[in-house]
Design an enzyme around this catalytic site. Structure first.
Site, PDB file in Angstrom:
ATOM      1  N   GLY A   1     -38.474  26.698   2.758  1.00 56.79           N
ATOM      2  CA  GLY A   1     -37.570  27.047   1.657  1.00 56.79           C
ATOM      3  C   GLY A   1     -37.343  25.803   0.816  1.00 56.79           C
ATOM      4  O   GLY A   1     -37.045  24.731   1.354  1.00 56.79           O
TER       5      GLY A   1
ATOM      6  N   GLU B   1     -35.031  29.255  -6.376  1.00 62.09           N
ATOM      7  CA  GLU B   1     -35.290  30.333  -5.417  1.00 62.09           C
ATOM      8  C   GLU B   1     -34.011  31.106  -5.091  1.00 62.09           C
ATOM      9  O   GLU B   1     -33.997  31.918  -4.173  1.00 62.09           O
ATOM     10  CB  GLU B   1     -35.919  29.782  -4.128  1.00 62.09           C
ATOM     11  CG  GLU B   1     -37.403  29.496  -4.277  1.00 62.09           C
ATOM     12  CD  GLU B   1     -38.083  29.121  -2.972  1.00 62.09           C
ATOM     13  OE1 GLU B   1     -39.308  29.273  -2.901  1.00 62.09           O
ATOM     14  OE2 GLU B   1     -37.409  28.664  -2.024  1.00 62.09           O
TER      15      GLU B   1
ATOM     16  N   GLY C   1     -49.530  16.121  -9.012  1.00 61.07           N
ATOM     17  CA  GLY C   1     -50.325  16.222  -7.791  1.00 61.07           C
ATOM     18  C   GLY C   1     -50.865  14.868  -7.361  1.00 61.07           C
ATOM     19  O   GLY C   1     -50.140  13.867  -7.333  1.00 61.07           O
TER      20      GLY C   1
ATOM     21  N   THR D   1     -47.851  21.811   1.413  1.00 63.73           N
ATOM     22  CA  THR D   1     -46.610  22.597   1.388  1.00 63.73           C
ATOM     23  C   THR D   1     -45.398  21.681   1.529  1.00 63.73           C
ATOM     24  O   THR D   1     -45.308  20.899   2.473  1.00 63.73           O
ATOM     25  CB  THR D   1     -46.593  23.626   2.546  1.00 63.73           C
ATOM     26  OG1 THR D   1     -47.805  24.355   2.535  1.00 63.73           O
ATOM     27  CG2 THR D   1     -45.403  24.563   2.411  1.00 63.73           C
TER      28      THR D   1
ATOM     29  N   GLY E   1     -43.800  18.653  -2.989  1.00 66.54           N
ATOM     30  CA  GLY E   1     -42.937  18.558  -4.169  1.00 66.54           C
ATOM     31  C   GLY E   1     -41.474  18.523  -3.778  1.00 66.54           C
ATOM     32  O   GLY E   1     -40.662  17.811  -4.396  1.00 66.54           O
ATOM     33  N   ASP E   2     -41.114  19.276  -2.759  1.00 65.73           N
ATOM     34  CA  ASP E   2     -39.718  19.269  -2.291  1.00 65.73           C
ATOM     35  C   ASP E   2     -39.355  17.905  -1.709  1.00 65.73           C
ATOM     36  O   ASP E   2     -38.238  17.405  -1.916  1.00 65.73           O
ATOM     37  CB  ASP E   2     -39.511  20.346  -1.217  1.00 65.73           C
ATOM     38  CG  ASP E   2     -39.802  21.733  -1.757  1.00 65.73           C
ATOM     39  OD1 ASP E   2     -39.574  21.967  -2.956  1.00 65.73           O
ATOM     40  OD2 ASP E   2     -40.280  22.581  -0.976  1.00 65.73           O
TER      41      ASP E   2
HETATM   42  O1  RIB Z   1     -42.092  24.451  -1.715  1.00 71.55           O
HETATM   43  C1  RIB Z   1     -42.549  24.953  -0.478  1.00 71.55           C
HETATM   44  C2  RIB Z   1     -41.674  26.075  -0.031  1.00 71.55           C
HETATM   45  O2  RIB Z   1     -41.797  27.143  -0.962  1.00 71.55           O
HETATM   46  C3  RIB Z   1     -42.022  26.669   1.293  1.00 71.55           C
HETATM   47  O3  RIB Z   1     -41.394  26.018   2.365  1.00 71.55           O
HETATM   48  C4  RIB Z   1     -41.642  28.123   1.131  1.00 71.55           C
HETATM   49  O4  RIB Z   1     -40.598  28.527   1.958  1.00 71.55           O
HETATM   50  C5  RIB Z   1     -41.291  28.296  -0.338  1.00 71.55           C
HETATM   51  O5  RIB Z   1     -39.928  28.271  -0.541  1.00 71.55           O
END
Ligand code: RIB
Length: 317
Positions: free
Chosen positions: A45, A142, A217, A243, A246-247
């Site tokens: 998330g 989100e 990237g 995955t 970016g977060d």
């Molecule tokens: O940015 C990656 C995330 O996007 C994943 O962990 C997934 O849950 C979505 O929210």
């Protein structure tokens, strides 16, 4: 993790999903079935990943406002956030499932993600807790847009700096953008907000925010801070899973700003944390600790690729 007593807290308000990840040779095309390999679940998330990244970056206490269902998928998310040292403000949604994401992870380390928001969609405009001691509010897209806008407005009124990672990509009202102190986008998100004429500098200039960062990237990132431009090349790593990279960038960036670092220093920290996050599987499971980031930075000098990044951004190196 060492925290300066004076450091203002980072509050992340956003999503938490349990990621269901299947590895496969490639991401299926529309209508295609791909036989994958191993399957695993990981805490994810965008909001929760960013909270974990901010907490592991250290230096500022990290809190998170999130909504979870009352189901088995909620527990690993709470455990992961707490293990990272994030203080939680959970809005429990008994009638909704915890958010989940279905991720195809290809051998080239890129992914395709579909999110079922579940409880995340119930995070309401009046859910933001008191902002005492908070220096930075970190938001993503989100959770419902009216809630994001309400949180940003309350934070701005309270003198809290607002950072928005405008992901996943969607058009945004200018009134919301005008509440933002620091906007972080990738190229697709930037194009969604201000169009794409191939000129990144002009695109950043069209954003009505004082500071905007576009991540590029493996090339790195460029930031516009007022009239000044900053380039930060990426640190090369053997990528296995992008995955949450970016977060991790967003969480590490905001933690560094909350520690009082100048933007170029914060960008370098964020780039290093994000590179390390690509070298392991999963979203939160791959977020590096501060010591790993410092070790990479100590051994790296300047990241290579500055000339290539400058050329990509339309600048002289
Ligand atoms: O940015 C990656 C995330 O996007 C994943 O962990 C997934 O849950 C979505 O929210």
């Amino acid at each position: 993790m060492t925290e300066s007593p004076a450091a203002a807290a980072v509050l992340v308000a956003g999503s938490a999903n349990l990621d269901f990840v299947v590895r496969a040779a490639h991401i299926p095309a529309p209508g295609e079935t791909v036989l994958g390999r191993d399957f695993r679940t990981f805490p994810g998330g965008k909001g929760a990943n960013q909270a974990v990244a901010a907490a592991r970056a250290g230096g500022a206490p990290t809190r998170m406002l999130l909504a979870l269902g009352d189901d088995a998928h909620a527990r690993p998310l709470e455990d992961s956030l707490r293990a990272a040292g994030v203080s939680l403000d959970i809005r429990r949604q008994a009638a909704l499932p915890t958010g989940v994401a279905f991720i195809c992870l290809a051998d080239g380390a890129e992914n395709a993600i579909t999110v079922a928001p579940g409880a995340n969609a119930a995070l309401a405009p009046d859910d933001l807790p008191a902002l005492d001691g908070v220096g930075y509010l970190l938001l993503q897209l989100e959770t419902p847009l009216d809630s994001v806008a309400a949180y940003a407005a309350r934070a701005q009124a309270a003198g809290v700096r607002v950072v928005l990672n405008a992901a996943p990509a969607q058009a945004l009202p200018e009134a919301l953008l005008r509440l933002i102190d620091v906007l972080v986008v990738n190229e697709g998100e930037l194009a969604m907000l201000v169009g794409d004429d191939g000129d990144l500098i002009a695109a950043l200039a069209r954003l009505p925010v004082p500071c905007a960062v576009v991540t590029l990237g493996a090339a790195g990132c460029m930031a516009r801070e007022g009239e000044a431009l900053h380039l930060q090349p990426a640190f090369p790593v053997e990528a296995v899973d992008t995955t949450g990279a970016g977060d991790t960038f967003c969480g590490a960036l905001v933690a560094a700003l909350a520690r009082g670092d100048a933007l170029p220093v914060a960008l370098r920290d964020a780039a290093a944390a994000s590179a390390l996050a690509c070298s392991a599987l999963g979203a939160q499971s791959s977020v590096p600790a501060r010591a790993q980031v410092q070790a990479l930075l100590a051994g790296a000098g300047d990241a290579p690729g500055r000339a290539a990044l400058a050329a990509r951004c339309g600048l002289a190196a």
